[in-house]
Design a protein around this motif. Sequence first.
Motif, PDB file in Angstrom:
ATOM      1  N   ASP A   2      22.000  -5.199 -30.923  1.00  0.00           N
ATOM      2  CA  ASP A   2      21.610  -4.026 -30.508  1.00  0.00           C
ATOM      3  C   ASP A   2      21.719  -3.882 -29.109  1.00  0.00           C
ATOM      4  O   ASP A   2      21.821  -4.748 -28.081  1.00  0.00           O
ATOM      5  N   LEU A   3      22.177  -2.440 -28.718  1.00  0.00           N
ATOM      6  CA  LEU A   3      22.479  -2.105 -27.475  1.00  0.00           C
ATOM      7  C   LEU A   3      21.672  -0.731 -27.183  1.00  0.00           C
ATOM      8  O   LEU A   3      21.782   0.074 -28.011  1.00  0.00           O
ATOM      9  N   ALA A   4      20.907  -0.868 -26.100  1.00  0.00           N
ATOM     10  CA  ALA A   4      20.328   0.683 -25.679  1.00  0.00           C
ATOM     11  C   ALA A   4      21.213   1.306 -24.500  1.00  0.00           C
ATOM     12  O   ALA A   4      21.621   0.511 -23.631  1.00  0.00           O
ATOM     13  N   VAL A   5      21.602   2.600 -24.709  1.00  0.00           N
ATOM     14  CA  VAL A   5      22.430   3.185 -23.662  1.00  0.00           C
ATOM     15  C   VAL A   5      21.986   4.438 -23.279  1.00  0.00           C
ATOM     16  O   VAL A   5      21.497   5.164 -24.059  1.00  0.00           O
ATOM     17  N   GLY A   6      22.246   4.920 -22.141  1.00  0.00           N
ATOM     18  CA  GLY A   6      21.772   6.189 -21.685  1.00  0.00           C
ATOM     19  C   GLY A   6      22.947   7.108 -22.026  1.00  0.00           C
ATOM     20  O   GLY A   6      24.328   6.939 -21.769  1.00  0.00           O
ATOM     21  N   CYS A   7      22.662   8.272 -22.672  1.00  0.00           N
ATOM     22  CA  CYS A   7      23.533   9.169 -23.035  1.00  0.00           C
ATOM     23  C   CYS A   7      23.189  10.647 -22.054  1.00  0.00           C
ATOM     24  O   CYS A   7      22.102  11.130 -22.577  1.00  0.00           O
ATOM     25  N   VAL A   8      24.329  10.879 -21.454  1.00  0.00           N
ATOM     26  CA  VAL A   8      23.930  12.239 -20.562  1.00  0.00           C
ATOM     27  C   VAL A   8      24.468  13.511 -21.455  1.00  0.00           C
ATOM     28  O   VAL A   8      25.449  13.500 -22.029  1.00  0.00           O
ATOM     29  N   PHE A   9      23.781  14.572 -21.609  1.00  0.00           N
ATOM     30  CA  PHE A   9      23.678  15.782 -22.351  1.00  0.00           C
ATOM     31  C   PHE A   9      23.392  16.958 -21.429  1.00  0.00           C
ATOM     32  O   PHE A   9      22.721  16.783 -20.702  1.00  0.00           O
ATOM     33  N   ALA A  10      23.768  18.057 -22.059  1.00  0.00           N
ATOM     34  CA  ALA A  10      23.646  19.352 -21.365  1.00  0.00           C
ATOM     35  C   ALA A  10      22.258  19.800 -21.879  1.00  0.00           C
ATOM     36  O   ALA A  10      22.088  20.187 -23.251  1.00  0.00           O
ATOM     37  N   ASP A  11      21.280  19.759 -21.147  1.00  0.00           N
ATOM     38  CA  ASP A  11      19.891  20.394 -21.717  1.00  0.00           C
ATOM     39  C   ASP A  11      19.485  21.665 -21.135  1.00  0.00           C
ATOM     40  O   ASP A  11      19.278  21.788 -19.836  1.00  0.00           O
ATOM     41  N   GLY A  12      19.965  22.800 -21.612  1.00  0.00           N
ATOM     42  CA  GLY A  12      19.692  24.171 -21.018  1.00  0.00           C
ATOM     43  C   GLY A  12      20.712  24.147 -19.765  1.00  0.00           C
ATOM     44  O   GLY A  12      20.237  24.976 -19.019  1.00  0.00           O
ATOM     45  N   GLY A  13      21.649  23.792 -19.632  1.00  0.00           N
ATOM     46  CA  GLY A  13      22.606  23.908 -18.788  1.00  0.00           C
ATOM     47  C   GLY A  13      22.453  22.676 -17.681  1.00  0.00           C
ATOM     48  O   GLY A  13      23.362  22.698 -16.989  1.00  0.00           O
ATOM     49  N   ALA A  14      21.345  21.951 -17.670  1.00  0.00           N
ATOM     50  CA  ALA A  14      21.340  20.929 -16.806  1.00  0.00           C
ATOM     51  C   ALA A  14      21.333  19.487 -17.515  1.00  0.00           C
ATOM     52  O   ALA A  14      21.290  19.441 -18.581  1.00  0.00           O
ATOM     53  N   PRO A  15      22.028  18.589 -16.622  1.00  0.00           N
ATOM     54  CA  PRO A  15      22.372  17.237 -17.269  1.00  0.00           C
ATOM     55  C   PRO A  15      20.834  16.693 -17.431  1.00  0.00           C
ATOM     56  O   PRO A  15      19.916  16.720 -16.622  1.00  0.00           O
ATOM     57  N   ALA A  16      20.828  16.029 -18.664  1.00  0.00           N
ATOM     58  CA  ALA A  16      19.700  15.072 -18.843  1.00  0.00           C
ATOM     59  C   ALA A  16      20.140  13.982 -19.713  1.00  0.00           C
ATOM     60  O   ALA A  16      21.303  13.703 -19.962  1.00  0.00           O
ATOM     61  N   THR A  17      19.407  13.053 -19.322  1.00  0.00           N
ATOM     62  CA  THR A  17      19.694  11.474 -20.243  1.00  0.00           C
ATOM     63  C   THR A  17      18.665  11.185 -21.094  1.00  0.00           C
ATOM     64  O   THR A  17      17.602  11.317 -21.033  1.00  0.00           O
ATOM     65  N   ARG A  18      19.173  10.790 -22.359  1.00  0.00           N
ATOM     66  CA  ARG A  18      18.188  10.235 -23.567  1.00  0.00           C
ATOM     67  C   ARG A  18      18.837   8.756 -23.551  1.00  0.00           C
ATOM     68  O   ARG A  18      19.836   8.266 -23.397  1.00  0.00           O
ATOM     69  N   VAL A  19      17.998   7.886 -24.101  1.00  0.00           N
ATOM     70  CA  VAL A  19      18.361   6.527 -24.575  1.00  0.00           C
ATOM     71  C   VAL A  19      18.429   6.285 -26.071  1.00  0.00           C
ATOM     72  O   VAL A  19      17.468   6.551 -26.708  1.00  0.00           O
ATOM     73  N   GLU A  20      19.670   5.934 -26.301  1.00  0.00           N
ATOM     74  CA  GLU A  20      19.945   5.741 -27.736  1.00  0.00           C
ATOM     75  C   GLU A  20      20.102   4.173 -27.975  1.00  0.00           C
ATOM     76  O   GLU A  20      20.383   3.364 -27.233  1.00  0.00           O
ATOM     77  N   LEU A  21      19.573   3.771 -29.284  1.00  0.00           N
ATOM     78  CA  LEU A  21      20.041   2.475 -29.787  1.00  0.00           C
ATOM     79  C   LEU A  21      21.054   2.371 -30.562  1.00  0.00           C
ATOM     80  O   LEU A  21      21.267   3.258 -31.693  1.00  0.00           O
TER      81      LEU A  21
END
Length: 152
Positions: A2-21
């Motif tokens: 198992d690996l937890a990774v930060g995924c940067v994405f555009a959230d309303g035009g601003a960068p945001a990060t979520r952590v995926e497994l």
Amino acid sequence: IDLAVGCVFADGGAPATRVELLRSTDHAASWSSVGTLVRAADADCFAGATGLNGANLFLSAGVEYLSVTPDDASGAYAGCLVFEVSDPEAGRVARDANGAAVPTRVIRPSAPQFSGACAFDGALGGYALDVGFLEPSIARKFRILRPGVATP
């Protein structure tokens, strides 16, 4: 694996990060997505945080945990939040009745200072975190320090 990774994405035009497994069942030859562990909004319990990053999965006493580092609007790290992974098969952390992620541990510097991400190893004394001394006059900018917390 198992690996937890930060995924940067555009959230309303601003960068945001979520952590995926992510999970591999073939010794890292391929990976599949298990689920989203935490989102930027899950750092709301940490005053001043606008997001999170620096994911780290670890086991302690047979329980899986996720540590993440909240960051502020400038992207500066500000300590660590630790969540129990309540359902490792589905990639879920413990949440309250309103759906908010519930940290089991909050580690923050006593004075505002760049600090994080965190790592944990019970056999080596508990948590360690990277602390930045970013003033121009200081030659050694980053140091690994122990906050004195030995259990999740």
